[in-house]
Design an enzyme around this catalytic site. Structure first.
Site, mmCIF file in Angstrom:
data_model
loop_
_atom_site.group_PDB
_atom_site.id
_atom_site.type_symbol
_atom_site.label_atom_id
_atom_site.label_comp_id
_atom_site.label_asym_id
_atom_site.label_seq_id
_atom_site.Cartn_x
_atom_site.Cartn_y
_atom_site.Cartn_z
ATOM 1 N N CYS A 1 -19.066 28.021 -0.101
ATOM 2 C CA CYS A 1 -19.308 28.883 1.053
ATOM 3 C C CYS A 1 -19.428 27.977 2.256
ATOM 4 C CB CYS A 1 -20.576 29.707 0.875
ATOM 5 S SG CYS A 1 -20.995 30.666 2.354
ATOM 6 N N ARG B 1 -10.546 34.610 -2.184
ATOM 7 C CA ARG B 1 -11.483 34.756 -1.063
ATOM 8 C C ARG B 1 -12.552 33.650 -1.077
ATOM 9 N NH1 ARG B 1 -16.813 34.835 -0.241
ATOM 10 N NH2 ARG B 1 -17.073 36.036 -2.164
ATOM 11 N N ASP B 2 -13.393 33.635 -2.100
ATOM 12 C CA ASP B 2 -14.513 32.684 -2.120
ATOM 13 C C ASP B 2 -13.985 31.257 -2.248
ATOM 14 O OD1 ASP B 2 -17.110 31.789 -2.088
ATOM 15 O OD2 ASP B 2 -17.784 32.962 -3.801
ATOM 16 N N HIS C 1 -22.846 36.593 -9.893
ATOM 17 C CA HIS C 1 -21.900 35.742 -9.152
ATOM 18 C C HIS C 1 -22.482 34.328 -9.161
ATOM 19 C CE1 HIS C 1 -19.135 35.250 -5.524
ATOM 20 N NE2 HIS C 1 -19.973 34.258 -5.306
ATOM 21 N N ASN D 1 -17.107 28.152 -7.445
ATOM 22 C CA ASN D 1 -17.546 29.257 -8.294
ATOM 23 C C ASN D 1 -17.391 28.846 -9.757
ATOM 24 O OD1 ASN D 1 -16.267 30.745 -5.759
ATOM 25 N ND2 ASN D 1 -17.733 32.109 -6.711
ATOM 26 N N HIS E 1 -22.258 30.268 -8.974
ATOM 27 C CA HIS E 1 -21.532 29.050 -8.602
ATOM 28 C C HIS E 1 -21.951 27.973 -9.598
ATOM 29 C CE1 HIS E 1 -19.652 30.062 -4.615
ATOM 30 N NE2 HIS E 1 -20.377 31.139 -4.861
#
Ligand code: HMG
Ligand code: MG
Length: 310
Positions: free
Chosen positions: A244, A18-19, A211, A253, A213
């Site tokens: 993003c 996803r990310d 989370h 990430n 990055h």
């Protein structure tokens, strides 16, 4: 000497499909994405964010979320989750059998506008029906808080501002929050300030994921600082994919392989095979046709005794 305060186990939530893939120029076929997710499951990951049920106009890279879910083989003990921005997103996710969904808010107004076209308060109001619908369906909800440490538009963010939004998401019914360093600006001291603010706001450690990055190479240092404070849930992305689309300057990430290498070295159990994740990353690297940047992914296993001798 010993590193104090480390937990025995940590949870790794894989967000690469996803990310990671939301930020790639190359849009991969659904079958390749599904194979990536299957390879990540094979590696022992139990929490995998598969895609997003957002507007396809906003994130065309993930417009095939239904198709990817359809191609996945359900597995005992593996949670396939997805991002949902609103009630429509929840409806789509439930129709696909998502076992967990995630809503996403931000600590700053400018980022919230750019990412979801709403103020922070408006975005949280939008989540109310999502939380109600998910509860009725028996599906737990994760709540992301982006720009918790710094914002691409507003700069440094007050720890209390991020903690307040985390608290609001828990009060709304989220099972956990994931605190996002969206543009990878945090350093350990700033992380500890953030954790202190979370504690002061009554956000429990056991319901908090971090989370990071790795834009500036500080993600692992931030993980270590968090572990020593008893936080044991981290998001990462195979091969270091990620970013993003609405956060200029957001790098990948924290790479799952880098996180696993650190955790293994510290004796913190995860149940995930580092080499299994590398195999998944190799597959997606081939499909993307560009080298992935994760350091442990690139370096490969550390030499065994006697290896590389002349
Ligand atoms: P909007 O344009 O303000 O909303 O977008 P709208 O309600 O006016 O809808 C516009 C169009 O989208 C309509 O279609 C809707 O039907 C459709 P039209 O009538 O024009 O044909 N639409 C949808 N279609 C499918 N599924 C849906 C959906 N909702 C509306 N769920 C909206 C508002 C929130 C929808 C939009 O801004 C959006 O989708 N944003 C998503 C942005 C995004 O995914 N960003 C990346 C994820 S966040 C992130 O990466 C950070 C994180 O990793 C943590 C960190 O690192 O900080 C989580
Ligand atoms: Mg992110």
């Amino acid at each position: 000497m010993e590193l104090a305060g480390l937990p025995a186990r940590a949870t790794v939530t894989e967000v690469g499909p996803r990310d990671g893939l939301q930020n790639e120029k190359e849009v991969l076929p659904a079958a390749v994405k599904a194979a990536f997710v299957e390879a990540l499951s094979d590696a022992g990951l139990r929490e995998i964010e598969v895609s997003s049920f957002v507007s396809p106009k906003w994130v065309p890279q993930l417009a095939d979320a239904e198709e990817v879910f359809r191609l996945l083989r359900p597995r005992e003990g593996v949670v396939y989750s997805a991002l949902v921005p609103n009630a429509k997103g929840l409806e789509r996710a439930l129709a696909c059998g998502a076992k967990r969904v995630a809503v996403f808010a931000a600590a700053t107004e400018s980022f919230s506008r750019k990412n979801v076209n709403a103020s922070v308060a408006e975005s949280i109001e939008r989540f109310r029906p999502v939380l109600e619908g998910a509860r009725a369906a028996g599906v737990p909800v994760r709540g992301y808080v982006s720009t918790a440490f710094g914002c691409p538009y507003e700069g440094p963010v007050a720890p209390a501002a991020a903690a307040r939004v985390c608290r609001q998401l828990l009060e709304l019914g989220c099972a956990e929050v994931s605190v996002g360093d969206t543009i990878g600006v945090a350093t350990p001291r700033r992380v500890l300030e953030g954790l202190e603010a979370l504690e002061a706001a009554g956000v429990p450690r056991e319901r908090t994921a971090l989370h990071f990055h790795d834009t500036r190479g500080t993600a692992l240092a931030n993980v270590l600082a968090s572990l020593q404070e008893g936080y044991a849930s981290f998001d990462s992305s195979a091969g270091g994919l990620g970013g993003c689309p609405y956060a200029p300057g957001a790098g990948g990430n924290l790479a799952t392989e880098d996180l696993l290498y650190l955790l293994e070295g510290l004796g913190v159990a995860t149940g995930v095979s580092l080499e299994g994740v590398r195999a998944a990353s190799r597959g997606v690297e081939r499909a993307l046709g560009r080298p992935l940047q994760g350091r442990v992914f690139r370096a490969g296993p550390a030499p065994k005794p006697g290896e590389n001798q002349a």
